[in-house]
Each structure stands twice: as structure tokens, then as C-alpha cells.
Design a protein around this motif. Structure first.
Motif, PDB file in Angstrom:
ATOM      1  N   ALA A  69       0.807  -1.220   0.000  1.00  0.00           N
ATOM      2  CA  ALA A  69       0.000   0.000   0.000  1.00  0.00           C
ATOM      3  C   ALA A  69       0.839   1.268   0.000  1.00  0.00           C
ATOM      4  CB  ALA A  69      -0.961   0.006   1.189  1.00  0.00           C
ATOM      5  N   ALA A  70       1.930   1.295   0.755  1.00  0.00           N
ATOM      6  CA  ALA A  70       2.745   2.511   0.807  1.00  0.00           C
ATOM      7  C   ALA A  70       3.290   2.857  -0.577  1.00  0.00           C
ATOM      8  CB  ALA A  70       3.887   2.350   1.800  1.00  0.00           C
ATOM      9  N   ALA A  71       3.846   1.865  -1.270  1.00  0.00           N
ATOM     10  CA  ALA A  71       4.365   2.099  -2.617  1.00  0.00           C
ATOM     11  C   ALA A  71       3.249   2.512  -3.564  1.00  0.00           C
ATOM     12  CB  ALA A  71       5.061   0.845  -3.138  1.00  0.00           C
ATOM     13  N   ALA A  72       2.082   1.871  -3.434  1.00  0.00           N
ATOM     14  CA  ALA A  72       0.958   2.186  -4.308  1.00  0.00           C
ATOM     15  C   ALA A  72       0.416   3.589  -4.051  1.00  0.00           C
ATOM     16  CB  ALA A  72      -0.151   1.151  -4.122  1.00  0.00           C
ATOM     17  N   LEU A  73       0.317   3.962  -2.786  1.00  0.00           N
ATOM     18  CA  LEU A  73      -0.184   5.297  -2.449  1.00  0.00           C
ATOM     19  C   LEU A  73       0.742   6.385  -2.975  1.00  0.00           C
ATOM     20  CD1 LEU A  73      -1.357   4.454   1.151  1.00  0.00           C
ATOM     21  CD2 LEU A  73      -2.848   5.331  -0.658  1.00  0.00           C
ATOM     22  N   ILE A  74       2.040   6.144  -2.901  1.00  0.00           N
ATOM     23  CA  ILE A  74       2.996   7.114  -3.444  1.00  0.00           C
ATOM     24  C   ILE A  74       2.879   7.173  -4.959  1.00  0.00           C
ATOM     25  CG2 ILE A  74       5.481   7.490  -3.811  1.00  0.00           C
ATOM     26  CD1 ILE A  74       5.848   6.598  -0.863  1.00  0.00           C
ATOM     27  N   SER A  75       2.674   6.020  -5.593  1.00  0.00           N
ATOM     28  CA  SER A  75       2.455   5.998  -7.038  1.00  0.00           C
ATOM     29  C   SER A  75       1.240   6.834  -7.407  1.00  0.00           C
ATOM     30  CB  SER A  75       2.264   4.547  -7.508  1.00  0.00           C
ATOM     31  OG  SER A  75       1.827   4.503  -8.845  1.00  0.00           O
ATOM     32  N   ILE A  76       0.164   6.686  -6.642  1.00  0.00           N
ATOM     33  CA  ILE A  76      -1.057   7.450  -6.907  1.00  0.00           C
ATOM     34  C   ILE A  76      -0.833   8.933  -6.663  1.00  0.00           C
ATOM     35  CG2 ILE A  76      -3.425   7.820  -6.096  1.00  0.00           C
ATOM     36  CD1 ILE A  76      -3.435   4.750  -5.450  1.00  0.00           C
ATOM     37  N   GLU A  77      -0.170   9.250  -5.567  1.00  0.00           N
ATOM     38  CA  GLU A  77       0.050  10.654  -5.188  1.00  0.00           C
ATOM     39  C   GLU A  77       0.827  11.413  -6.255  1.00  0.00           C
ATOM     40  OE1 GLU A  77      -0.150  14.020  -2.580  1.00  0.00           O
ATOM     41  OE2 GLU A  77      -1.172  12.076  -2.468  1.00  0.00           O
ATOM     42  N   TYR A  78       1.826  10.769  -6.861  1.00  0.00           N
ATOM     43  CA  TYR A  78       2.705  11.474  -7.803  1.00  0.00           C
ATOM     44  C   TYR A  78       2.521  11.023  -9.247  1.00  0.00           C
ATOM     45  CZ  TYR A  78       4.660  13.009  -3.438  1.00  0.00           C
ATOM     46  OH  TYR A  78       4.794  13.550  -2.186  1.00  0.00           O
ATOM     47  N   GLY A  79       1.545  10.159  -9.486  1.00  0.00           N
ATOM     48  CA  GLY A  79       1.273   9.732 -10.852  1.00  0.00           C
ATOM     49  C   GLY A  79       2.351   8.864 -11.445  1.00  0.00           C
ATOM     50  N   ALA A  80       2.957   8.007 -10.620  1.00  0.00           N
ATOM     51  CA  ALA A  80       4.052   7.160 -11.085  1.00  0.00           C
ATOM     52  C   ALA A  80       3.499   5.934 -11.789  1.00  0.00           C
ATOM     53  CB  ALA A  80       4.928   6.749  -9.908  1.00  0.00           C
ATOM     54  N   ARG A  81       3.615   5.899 -13.109  1.00  0.00           N
ATOM     55  CA  ARG A  81       3.017   4.833 -13.902  1.00  0.00           C
ATOM     56  C   ARG A  81       4.029   3.877 -14.518  1.00  0.00           C
ATOM     57  NH1 ARG A  81      -1.676   8.368 -17.077  1.00  0.00           N
ATOM     58  NH2 ARG A  81      -2.947   8.789 -15.210  1.00  0.00           N
ATOM     59  N   ALA A  82       5.301   4.093 -14.272  1.00  0.00           N
ATOM     60  CA  ALA A  82       6.310   3.198 -14.834  1.00  0.00           C
ATOM     61  C   ALA A  82       6.404   1.891 -14.053  1.00  0.00           C
ATOM     62  CB  ALA A  82       7.678   3.880 -14.860  1.00  0.00           C
ATOM     63  N   GLY A  83       5.742   1.832 -12.909  1.00  0.00           N
ATOM     64  CA  GLY A  83       5.741   0.621 -12.099  1.00  0.00           C
ATOM     65  C   GLY A  83       5.697   0.967 -10.631  1.00  0.00           C
ATOM     66  N   VAL A  84       5.086   0.070  -9.855  1.00  0.00           N
ATOM     67  CA  VAL A  84       5.060   0.237  -8.401  1.00  0.00           C
ATOM     68  C   VAL A  84       5.571  -1.067  -7.799  1.00  0.00           C
ATOM     69  CG1 VAL A  84       2.593  -0.378  -8.345  1.00  0.00           C
ATOM     70  CG2 VAL A  84       3.627   0.772  -6.388  1.00  0.00           C
ATOM     71  N   TYR A  85       6.620  -0.962  -6.971  1.00  0.00           N
ATOM     72  CA  TYR A  85       7.339  -2.135  -6.491  1.00  0.00           C
ATOM     73  C   TYR A  85       7.423  -2.121  -4.961  1.00  0.00           C
ATOM     74  CZ  TYR A  85       8.866  -2.281 -11.366  1.00  0.00           C
ATOM     75  OH  TYR A  85       8.905  -2.325 -12.746  1.00  0.00           O
ATOM     76  N   THR A  86       7.357  -3.331  -4.369  1.00  0.00           N
ATOM     77  CA  THR A  86       7.373  -3.443  -2.920  1.00  0.00           C
ATOM     78  C   THR A  86       8.287  -4.587  -2.484  1.00  0.00           C
ATOM     79  OG1 THR A  86       5.068  -2.706  -2.863  1.00  0.00           O
ATOM     80  CG2 THR A  86       5.965  -3.618  -0.834  1.00  0.00           C
ATOM     81  N   PRO A  87       9.579  -4.358  -2.359  1.00  0.00           N
ATOM     82  CA  PRO A  87      10.442  -5.394  -1.792  1.00  0.00           C
ATOM     83  C   PRO A  87      10.052  -5.655  -0.333  1.00  0.00           C
ATOM     84  CG  PRO A  87      11.739  -3.736  -2.938  1.00  0.00           C
ATOM     85  CD  PRO A  87      10.345  -3.187  -2.819  1.00  0.00           C
ATOM     86  N   VAL A  88       9.829  -6.913  -0.004  1.00  0.00           N
ATOM     87  CA  VAL A  88       9.539  -7.314   1.371  1.00  0.00           C
ATOM     88  C   VAL A  88      10.622  -8.312   1.756  1.00  0.00           C
ATOM     89  CG1 VAL A  88       7.851  -8.311   2.953  1.00  0.00           C
ATOM     90  CG2 VAL A  88       7.076  -6.914   1.033  1.00  0.00           C
ATOM     91  N   SER A  89      11.725  -7.797   2.242  1.00  0.00           N
ATOM     92  CA  SER A  89      12.904  -8.616   2.514  1.00  0.00           C
ATOM     93  C   SER A  89      13.472  -8.307   3.892  1.00  0.00           C
ATOM     94  CB  SER A  89      13.964  -8.413   1.433  1.00  0.00           C
ATOM     95  OG  SER A  89      14.154  -7.045   1.136  1.00  0.00           O
TER      96      SER A  89
END
Length: 420
Positions: free
Chosen positions: A141-161
Motif C-alpha cells: 500500500a505505501a508504494a501504491a499510495l505514493i504511485s497514486i500521489e505522484y502519478g508514477a506509472r512506470a511501475g510500483v514495487y514493494t520489496p519485502v525482505s
């Protein structure tokens, strides 16, 4: 052969030391502590140990519009606050949305929401559970919300490591730019997991510091009497750009992400490999990608959580690659921010090369450094030019990430070996 250079043009953070980058950096240099006592006092009835932790210096909800804040988990609030600072620091770059990506790592995601809504379910039934529960707890969600906030359409990624999540997100962001898939990436990490279940779990694993009487001295990386780590929370975000994109808009450059190394121990779910092979491999990969020799690295921002075995293992790996290197350990002041740890420490490394300062490591002046460490641990701030800094982040599962940042003063003319 020329390789696309990745520069850092924006920095943002909310940490136990401060509500933003400046306050965090100044407190770190001053040797202050963000560790507080009497955390989770309301849960004493379940037998929790006396809990000290690095809670955020301010409530991240207060940095966002009230309606938006109510719809977000605390970890998401922190990520959006840090991203807003980083984006503003970068000058709110104009970029084709199809060339802008988001990569935000996390160790666990919205665990506070998960626990809270489970309590609601058990106490009041299904109809009282929030309809926003799933988007508030999901790790991406954090990565997705930032993508939505700034219009980032090249990809949204969430490393969980685990503890390397934030560093892996920055490595991924740099890779996207070098691969030509993005011009700008908003990258970093976030976690807010100071909860009864995480405290109880780590306590049962005997991983937490036992020095709870004085919270400020509880986190003791590399110390002779270290006994475990201290939980922390927060977020750190950087804006990464291709050098061409940054130069075209005459952006200020904090640092260059010159190299990243990722390697796995393939050994144990919690313990590092005894020979340090994964950590050694990650550091050597980062050096190779940066086109640097060990002697060109000014200092190392160590993972150094304060566990008896972990600190010695990392010190052994560092000596294997660098010899008796100069190191610093910010977790002594910040605590361990889990999924955000690698991001905030990479950000600190950027500030080190930008300002020519090595931050001090707290809690070593009286008890001293463990002789088995055999490294030059910085205990008082050193003002000396820093051309290259390596930052280590190692996580459960044997996940190892090393980042190298270099000075941005001459970034336009730099060339390096090809690679991802």
C-alpha cells in the motif's frame, strides 16, 4: 563503456530522531538518542518485558491532511510524509508519468491495522470491522499510495525482505533507471511495527536489548556488553534520477548511487552464515558495480543491530573485504527500523558524502568496543571528505544488500562498468 548514472536529488525522512531529514541528521551528529521508555505500557497485563523503542519523534498523522491520515496505517502515513519531503527537496521534478516509478520496501506492512481490526472483529463482530482494513494492512500500500500521489506509472514495487527491504528498494530503483525503464524513481522504506506481538516474538527469541533501565543507552552496536537490538519505526525516501534527467533540469545532486550488491546466504531463516559469505558477496558486488577498490571507500555504515552474534559476523565480513575499516552504526541512536532501516541508513550515507562527516556511534565511550570487532568504530563525529560510503543492510532469511554512494560533486563526467 558508459553506463547510465543514478543520482539522488531528493531526501525525506521521519524517524525517532526527528520529523524530517534536517532534524534527524543534526540529532545524529550531536550524539542524541531517539530511544524512549515506557512503550506499550497499556499492554503490561500480557506479560511483556519492559519495552524501550525508537518511536517516531512526531505522529506522522499530523503531517498529513486529517481525512487522508485516518484512512492510512501508521506505516503508510510515515511513507507519505517522507515522500512529500523528498519530492519537495528534489524540486518537484517535471517528469513523464510513464517514466516515473515507485519502489517502497517494508518488513511487514500494516500490522497495526491488522491487529486493531482483529480486536474489533473479536469484540464486536464482522459489521464493525473497517471496510478500509485490507488496503490499510497490505504491504504494497505505501508504494501504491505514493504511485497514486505522484502519478508514477512506470511501475510500483514493494520489496519485502525483512531488514534489507528499504535498501533493496533503492537498489531496485537504480536498476530500473539503468535499464532504461524509468527516468525518476521514488524509493525507500517504511515500517511501524512496535506492537505487543512483535515485542513478544523478539523477546521470546532473546533478540531484544536487556539494557532497558536507561533507554538512551539500550542500543549498543559493537559494544562489549551489547545484548540485542531495540525496536524502531519510521520511513525514509529518496528521489533517484538518471544523471541526464537531473542535469537537464539543473537539479541539485546530494550523491550518486554508484553500486549495489545483493546476495543470499541460503543458510538459515534467522542466523547469518558463519563464514559471512553472503555479506561478503554483497559488498564485493557493490564495489564491482561501482568500479571501486576497497581502499576507495571512506567508511562503512554498518548494519550493526547490537546482537552479540550478528555484530561479530558483520565485522568479520567487513574485515575480509576491507581490512580494519572505519565504521559507524546509526542504530545506536535510531533503533532498528526494520524495513525502513536500509533506506534511512542509505540516506545518512548520502548526507555523509555530501557534507564530509561521519556520524558518531553512541553508547561506546564508557563500555568500549568489543575487541572481537577489530574495526575503527567512530565514537565522535569526524569531519573529513567522504568520496564513497558503503551502507550494509542484512535481513532474516539471509538477505544481504550493500549500497555504495559517492560524492555528487563530479557526477556529470563519471563513467563506470556496465551492469544492472
Amino acid at each position: 563503456m558508459h553506463r547510465t548514472e543514478v543520482v539522488v536529488t531528493g531526501l525525506g525522512a521521519i524517524t525517532p530522531l526527528g520529523a524530517d531529514v534536517a532534524s534527524t541528521w543534526n540529532a545524529l551528529l550531536a550524539g542524541e538518542s531517539g530511544i524512549r521508555g515506557s512503550v506499550l505500557r497499556e499492554h503490561e497485563g500480557v506479560g511483556l518485558p519492559d519495552t524501550v523503542a525508537g518511536t517516531m519523534a512526531v505522529d506522522p498523522a499530523g503531517l498529513l491532511p486529517p481525512v487522508q491520515a485516518r484512512r492510512l496505517d501508521r506505516s503508510q502515513q510515515a511513507a507519505l510524509a517522507a515522500a512529500a519531503e523528498a519530492w519537495a527537496d528534489a524540486g518537484a521534478p517535471e517528469v513523464d508519468q510513464n517514466r516515473l516509478a515507485s519502489a517502497i520496501g517494508t518488513g511487514i506492512g500494516g500490522v497495526r491495522t491488522l491487529l486493531k481490526e482483529d480486536d474489533v472483529l473479536e469484540a464486536a463482530g464482522t459489521r464493525r470491522v473497517s471496510p478500509r482494513t485490507v488496503p490499510m494492512l497490505m504491504p504494497n500500500a505505501a508504494a501504491a499510495l505514493i504511485s497514486i500521489e505522484y502519478g508514477a506509472r512506470a511501475g510500483v514495487y514493494t520489496p519485502v525482505s525483512a531488514c534489507s527491504s528499504g535498501a533493496e528498494a533503492i537498489a531496485l530503483g537504480a536498476r530500473l533507471i539503468r535499464a532504461g525503464e524509468a527516468d525518476v524513481v521514488i524509493a525507500g522504506g517504511t515500517d511501524a511495527a512496535i506492537t505487543p506481538i512483535t515485542v513478544a516474538g523478539f523477546a521470546q527469541a532473546q533478540a531484544l536489548s536487556r539494557h532497558t533501565a536507561e533507554p538512551a543507552s539500550a542500543s549498543r552496536p559493537f559494544a562489549t556488553d551489547r545484548s540485542g537490538f531495540v525496536l524502531g519505526e519510521g520511513a525514509a525516501v529518496v528521489v533517484l534520477e538518471s544523471a541526464d534527467h537531473a542535469n537537464a533540469r539543473r537539479a541539485r545532486v546530494h550523491a550518486v548511487v554508484a553500486g549495489a550488491g545483493i546476495a543470499a546466504d541460503a543458510h538459515h531463516i534467522t542466523a547469518p552464515a558463519a563464514d559471512g559469505s553472503g555479506q561478503i558477496s554483497a559488498m564485493r558486488k557493490a564495489l564491482a558495480q561501482a568500479g571501486l577498490t576497497p581502499g576507495q571507500v571512506s567508511h562503512i555504515n554498518a548494519h550493526a543491530t547490537g546482537t552479540p552474534a550478528g555484530d561479530v559476523a558483520e565485522a568479520h565480513a567487513i574485515r575480509e573485504v576491507f581490512g580494519c575499516a572505519t565504521v559507524t552504526a546509526p542504530k545506536a541512536a535510531l533503533g532498528h527500523l526494520f524495513g525502513a532501516a536500509g533506506a534511512i541508513e542509505a540516506l545518512i550515507a548520502c548526507l555523509s558524502v555530501e557534507h564530509g562527516v561521519i556520524p558518531p556511534t553512541r553508547n561506546l565511550t564508557e563500555v568500549g568496543v568489543d575487541p572481537d570487532i577489530n574495526l575503527d568504530v567512530v565514537t565522535e563525529r569526524r569531519e573529513v571528505p567522504q568520496e564513497a560510503v558503503l551502507s550494509n543492510s542484512f535481513g532474516f532469511g539471509g538477505q544481504n544488500v550493500s549500497l555504495i554512494v559517492t560524492s555528487g560533486r563530479h557526477h556529470a563526467s563519471r563513467t563506470a562498468p556496465t551492469g544492472p
